[in-house]
Design a protein around this motif. Structure first.
Motif, PDB file in Angstrom:
ATOM      1  N   GLY A   4       1.083  -1.026   0.048  1.00 46.07           N
ATOM      2  CA  GLY A   4      -0.092  -0.181   0.053  1.00 46.07           C
ATOM      3  C   GLY A   4       0.964   1.309  -0.041  1.00 46.07           C
ATOM      4  N   THR A   5       0.401   2.304   0.906  1.00 47.36           N
ATOM      5  CA  THR A   5       1.148   3.589   0.895  1.00 47.36           C
ATOM      6  C   THR A   5       2.587   3.489   1.821  1.00 47.36           C
ATOM      7  OG1 THR A   5      -0.356   4.182   2.500  1.00 47.36           O
ATOM      8  CG2 THR A   5      -0.895   4.571   0.234  1.00 47.36           C
ATOM      9  N   GLN A   6       2.613   2.435   2.574  1.00 42.10           N
ATOM     10  CA  GLN A   6       4.015   2.374   3.473  1.00 42.10           C
ATOM     11  C   GLN A   6       5.033   2.654   2.626  1.00 42.10           C
ATOM     12  OE1 GLN A   6       4.130  -0.981   5.646  1.00 42.10           O
ATOM     13  NE2 GLN A   6       6.141  -0.268   6.766  1.00 42.10           N
ATOM     14  N   GLU A   7       5.963   3.796   3.102  1.00 44.26           N
ATOM     15  CA  GLU A   7       7.147   4.237   2.329  1.00 44.26           C
ATOM     16  C   GLU A   7       8.628   3.447   3.014  1.00 44.26           C
ATOM     17  OE1 GLU A   7       6.434   8.259   1.760  1.00 44.26           O
ATOM     18  OE2 GLU A   7       5.971   7.906  -0.332  1.00 44.26           O
ATOM     19  N   GLN A   8       9.411   3.307   2.036  1.00 40.02           N
ATOM     20  CA  GLN A   8      10.797   2.719   2.596  1.00 40.02           C
ATOM     21  C   GLN A   8      11.814   3.491   1.730  1.00 40.02           C
ATOM     22  OE1 GLN A   8      11.609  -1.121   2.998  1.00 40.02           O
ATOM     23  NE2 GLN A   8       9.407  -1.811   2.845  1.00 40.02           N
ATOM     24  N   SER A   9      13.013   3.869   2.309  1.00 42.30           N
ATOM     25  CA  SER A   9      13.946   4.285   1.492  1.00 42.30           C
ATOM     26  C   SER A   9      15.027   3.142   0.911  1.00 42.30           C
ATOM     27  CB  SER A   9      14.721   5.349   2.214  1.00 42.30           C
ATOM     28  OG  SER A   9      15.567   4.610   3.333  1.00 42.30           O
ATOM     29  N   ALA A  10      15.441   3.550  -0.146  1.00 44.61           N
ATOM     30  CA  ALA A  10      16.323   2.809  -1.139  1.00 44.61           C
ATOM     31  C   ALA A  10      17.288   3.749  -1.782  1.00 44.61           C
ATOM     32  CB  ALA A  10      15.448   1.853  -2.119  1.00 44.61           C
ATOM     33  N   LEU A  11      18.476   2.952  -2.298  1.00 41.10           N
ATOM     34  CA  LEU A  11      19.357   3.541  -3.123  1.00 41.10           C
ATOM     35  C   LEU A  11      19.165   3.206  -4.764  1.00 41.10           C
ATOM     36  CD1 LEU A  11      22.296   5.027  -3.444  1.00 41.10           C
ATOM     37  CD2 LEU A  11      23.072   2.867  -3.157  1.00 41.10           C
ATOM     38  N   VAL A  12      19.268   4.366  -5.769  1.00 40.25           N
ATOM     39  CA  VAL A  12      19.200   3.998  -6.918  1.00 40.25           C
ATOM     40  C   VAL A  12      20.306   3.497  -7.507  1.00 40.25           C
ATOM     41  CG1 VAL A  12      18.597   4.991  -9.157  1.00 40.25           C
ATOM     42  CG2 VAL A  12      17.265   5.662  -7.072  1.00 40.25           C
ATOM     43  N   GLY A  25      17.624  -1.474   1.736  1.00 44.63           N
ATOM     44  CA  GLY A  25      18.208  -1.452   2.974  1.00 44.63           C
ATOM     45  C   GLY A  25      19.174  -3.037   3.192  1.00 44.63           C
ATOM     46  N   ASP A  26      18.357  -4.020   2.878  1.00 45.39           N
ATOM     47  CA  ASP A  26      18.879  -5.445   3.205  1.00 45.39           C
ATOM     48  C   ASP A  26      19.825  -5.956   1.914  1.00 45.39           C
ATOM     49  OD1 ASP A  26      17.096  -5.817   1.043  1.00 45.39           O
ATOM     50  OD2 ASP A  26      15.775  -7.186   2.299  1.00 45.39           O
ATOM     51  N   GLY A  27      20.122  -5.102   1.096  1.00 43.53           N
ATOM     52  CA  GLY A  27      20.866  -5.239  -0.141  1.00 43.53           C
ATOM     53  C   GLY A  27      20.094  -5.817  -1.399  1.00 43.53           C
ATOM     54  N   ARG A  28      18.851  -6.192  -0.974  1.00 41.30           N
ATOM     55  CA  ARG A  28      18.154  -6.763  -2.312  1.00 41.30           C
ATOM     56  C   ARG A  28      18.033  -5.845  -3.234  1.00 41.30           C
ATOM     57  NH1 ARG A  28      13.125  -9.427  -1.032  1.00 41.30           N
ATOM     58  NH2 ARG A  28      13.013  -7.855   0.403  1.00 41.30           N
ATOM     59  N   LEU A  39       9.498  13.955 -11.566  1.00 37.99           N
ATOM     60  CA  LEU A  39      10.811  13.346 -10.703  1.00 37.99           C
ATOM     61  C   LEU A  39      11.442  12.790 -11.576  1.00 37.99           C
ATOM     62  CD1 LEU A  39       9.392  11.245  -7.652  1.00 37.99           C
ATOM     63  CD2 LEU A  39      10.346  13.292  -7.744  1.00 37.99           C
ATOM     64  N   ARG A  40      12.753  13.337 -11.583  1.00 37.56           N
ATOM     65  CA  ARG A  40      13.851  12.682 -12.547  1.00 37.56           C
ATOM     66  C   ARG A  40      15.047  11.919 -11.628  1.00 37.56           C
ATOM     67  NH1 ARG A  40      13.902  13.207 -17.450  1.00 37.56           N
ATOM     68  NH2 ARG A  40      16.236  13.073 -17.513  1.00 37.56           N
ATOM     69  N   VAL A  41      14.876  10.779 -11.536  1.00 34.44           N
ATOM     70  CA  VAL A  41      15.553   9.996 -10.562  1.00 34.44           C
ATOM     71  C   VAL A  41      16.926   9.564 -11.399  1.00 34.44           C
ATOM     72  CG1 VAL A  41      15.637   7.745  -9.563  1.00 34.44           C
ATOM     73  CG2 VAL A  41      13.707   9.150  -9.384  1.00 34.44           C
ATOM     74  N   VAL A  42      17.989   9.798 -10.544  1.00 30.82           N
ATOM     75  CA  VAL A  42      19.490   9.386 -11.202  1.00 30.82           C
ATOM     76  C   VAL A  42      20.061   8.345 -10.373  1.00 30.82           C
ATOM     77  CG1 VAL A  42      19.661  11.690 -12.684  1.00 30.82           C
ATOM     78  CG2 VAL A  42      20.574  11.316 -10.234  1.00 30.82           C
ATOM     79  N   CYS A  43      21.089   7.623 -10.914  1.00 34.37           N
ATOM     80  CA  CYS A  43      21.995   6.948 -10.286  1.00 34.37           C
ATOM     81  C   CYS A  43      22.672   7.777  -9.048  1.00 34.37           C
ATOM     82  CB  CYS A  43      23.092   6.334 -11.227  1.00 34.37           C
ATOM     83  SG  CYS A  43      23.088   4.540 -11.310  1.00 34.37           S
ATOM     84  N   GLY A  44      22.310   7.108  -7.742  1.00 35.81           N
ATOM     85  CA  GLY A  44      23.037   7.643  -6.714  1.00 35.81           C
ATOM     86  C   GLY A  44      22.137   8.376  -5.797  1.00 35.81           C
ATOM     87  N   ASP A  45      21.077   8.548  -6.210  1.00 38.89           N
ATOM     88  CA  ASP A  45      19.643   8.813  -5.501  1.00 38.89           C
ATOM     89  C   ASP A  45      19.293   8.228  -4.531  1.00 38.89           C
ATOM     90  OD1 ASP A  45      18.985  11.794  -6.423  1.00 38.89           O
ATOM     91  OD2 ASP A  45      17.874  10.911  -8.258  1.00 38.89           O
ATOM     92  N   ARG A  46      18.925   8.673  -3.226  1.00 41.57           N
ATOM     93  CA  ARG A  46      18.464   8.020  -2.211  1.00 41.57           C
ATOM     94  C   ARG A  46      16.827   8.563  -2.268  1.00 41.57           C
ATOM     95  NH1 ARG A  46      23.294   9.359   0.263  1.00 41.57           N
ATOM     96  NH2 ARG A  46      22.499  11.566   0.781  1.00 41.57           N
ATOM     97  N   VAL A  47      15.966   7.598  -2.387  1.00 37.28           N
ATOM     98  CA  VAL A  47      14.605   7.790  -2.933  1.00 37.28           C
ATOM     99  C   VAL A  47      13.626   7.179  -1.872  1.00 37.28           C
ATOM    100  CG1 VAL A  47      14.800   7.915  -5.222  1.00 37.28           C
ATOM    101  CG2 VAL A  47      14.379   5.822  -4.377  1.00 37.28           C
ATOM    102  N   LEU A  48      12.502   7.699  -1.939  1.00 39.36           N
ATOM    103  CA  LEU A  48      11.302   6.848  -1.170  1.00 39.36           C
ATOM    104  C   LEU A  48      10.506   6.145  -2.137  1.00 39.36           C
ATOM    105  CD1 LEU A  48      10.120   9.272   1.684  1.00 39.36           C
ATOM    106  CD2 LEU A  48      11.783   7.653   1.951  1.00 39.36           C
ATOM    107  N   TRP A  49       9.910   4.902  -1.721  1.00 41.02           N
ATOM    108  CA  TRP A  49       9.344   4.105  -2.608  1.00 41.02           C
ATOM    109  C   TRP A  49       8.216   3.303  -1.857  1.00 41.02           C
ATOM    110  CZ3 TRP A  49       9.129  -1.450  -2.036  1.00 41.02           C
ATOM    111  CH2 TRP A  49      10.130  -1.929  -1.220  1.00 41.02           C
ATOM    112  N   SER A  50       7.235   3.057  -2.650  1.00 37.28           N
ATOM    113  CA  SER A  50       6.114   2.155  -1.987  1.00 37.28           C
ATOM    114  C   SER A  50       5.769   1.212  -3.154  1.00 37.28           C
ATOM    115  CB  SER A  50       4.824   3.113  -1.647  1.00 37.28           C
ATOM    116  OG  SER A  50       4.363   3.435  -2.881  1.00 37.28           O
ATOM    117  N   GLN A  51       5.030   0.142  -2.509  1.00 38.50           N
ATOM    118  CA  GLN A  51       4.644  -1.028  -3.353  1.00 38.50           C
ATOM    119  C   GLN A  51       3.404  -0.992  -3.564  1.00 38.50           C
ATOM    120  OE1 GLN A  51       7.246  -3.891  -3.586  1.00 38.50           O
ATOM    121  NE2 GLN A  51       5.874  -3.819  -5.476  1.00 38.50           N
ATOM    122  N   PRO A  52       3.067  -0.754  -5.108  1.00 35.94           N
ATOM    123  CA  PRO A  52       1.534  -0.626  -5.186  1.00 35.94           C
ATOM    124  C   PRO A  52       1.053  -2.136  -5.403  1.00 35.94           C
ATOM    125  CG  PRO A  52       2.591   0.121  -6.897  1.00 35.94           C
ATOM    126  CD  PRO A  52       3.630  -0.370  -5.811  1.00 35.94           C
TER     127      PRO A  52
END
Ligand SMILES: Nc1nc2c(ncn2[C@@H]2O[C@H](COP(=O)(O)OP(=O)(O)OP(=O)(O)O)[C@@H](O)[C@H]2O)c(=O)[nH]1
Ligand SMILES: [Mg+2]
Ligand SMILES: [Zn+2]
Length: 301
Positions: A4-12, A25-28, A39-52
């Motif tokens: 749903g709308t729960q957000e987590q952070s990750a590295l692009v 965060g777990d390396g996966r 939004l223009r996402v690039v390599c090295g960005d830290r982003v928030l994401w959710s799983q629809p």
């Protein structure tokens, strides 16, 4: 697993248009799509994401604040185009073939200084006999580290790995200098496409299409992106150009005029240093050339 709308952070770790790969965060790793058009996402960005829903494609909803960005004027409209974010090091590759263009090396160094990250020079293909002018004395004199390597024979790679240790680096250099070959040599199993340098033109074939952040076994990160081959830094004010040339910036305080551009002004400490040989004439010419080009066509904001 987020739903749903729960957000987590990750590295692009890979970016190609609106799609790419996240490292959680777990390396996966996880494929993503960007939400919305802005939004223009690039390599090295830290982003928030959710799983629809239950698909496994993450939806990127926000880019976290960036420490720095590598920018060039977009070839389309001259506006700032960000190539990568949150870098700690720029690794500039030069080789005997294609013949080194030291003005482009100076443009990369200028970008590194302006974004506040370290820079090292990698002299690749040191297995080749020809020894063209690589400007190494000039660069060493102003404190840039140089590592001589061969992606082909493996020579010097241990030193390079040490120089990359715990850095988030971007690998830049003219087409054909061996950026992808170096990644293949440094990152086992990465299988990056390697182009051929055509004997007729000495020009490499552009084989890389997406920006990819590789992880070295030692933990360092290395970004390979196609946007850096013929690079011009995005500089919005010509007065900032001198900040990209560390030996010039170091003298600017001693010029008579606070806004000295080190061109025709009287009592200019930079010109004096060029005349006495303490500042390299070639680097000074690069400074003037870049200054002229920024003045002639200031990029759009
Ligand atoms: N002799 C020699 N050739 C090399 C070395 N490293 C790369 N090459 C060759 O140089 C050519 C270009 O290498 P790439 O790794 O594709 O260069 P690149 O910088 O990734 O080029 P682009 O992706 O076009 O920007 C290939 O034919 C490689 O085999 C080296 O250390 N020694
Ligand atoms: Mg390549
Ligand atoms: Zn001056």
């Amino acid at each position: 697993m987020a739903t749903g709308t729960q957000e987590q952070s990750a590295l692009v770790v890979a970016a190609h248009g609106r799609r790419g790969l996240l490292e959680c965060g777990d390396g996966r790793q996880k494929p993503y799509m960007v939400k919305g058009r802005k939004l223009r996402v690039v390599c090295g960005d830290r982003v928030l994401w959710s799983q629809p829903g239950d698909g496994d494609v993450a939806l990127v909803t926000k880019i976290c604040q960036r420490d720095n960005t590598l920018k060039r004027p977009s070839p389309r409209d001259g506006r700032a185009e960000i190539l990568a974010a949150n870098l700690t090091q720029m690794a500039i590759v030069i080789a005997p073939l294609p013949e080194p263009d030291l003005f482009i090396v100076d443009r990369y160094l200028c970008a590194a200084e302006l974004m506040g990250c370290r820079a090292i020079l990698i002299f690749n293909k040191s297995d080749m006999k020809s020894k063209p002018d690589t400007g190494s004395d000039d660069y060493q004199a102003i404190g840039y580290g140089i590592v001589a390597v061969s992606a082909r024979t493996g020579q010097g790679l241990d030193l390079l790995i040490r120089a990359m240790d715990s850095q988030i680096a971007i690998l830049v250099g003219q087409s054909g200098v061996g950026k992808s070959s170096l990644i293949n040599a440094l990152v086992p199993g990465s299988a990056v496409a390697v182009g051929e340098v055509s004997g007729a033109t000495s020009e490499g074939i552009h084989t890389t299409t997406a920006s990819i952040m590789h992880t070295l076994p030692s933990g360092g990160r290395l970004i390979d992106t196609p946007g850096v081959r013929d690079f011009i830094p995005h500089i919005d004010d010509s007065r900032h150009v001198q900040a990209g040339f560390r030996e010039i910036l170091a003298l600017a305080d001693e010029c008579r005029f606070a806004d000295c551009q080190h061109l025709r002004e009287p009592d200019c400490a930079v010109k004096r240093a060029v005349e006495s040989g303490t500042v390299s004439m070639r680097r000074y010419e690069s400074y003037k050339r870049l200054l002229r080009s920024v003045q002639a066509s200031p990029p759009n904001a």
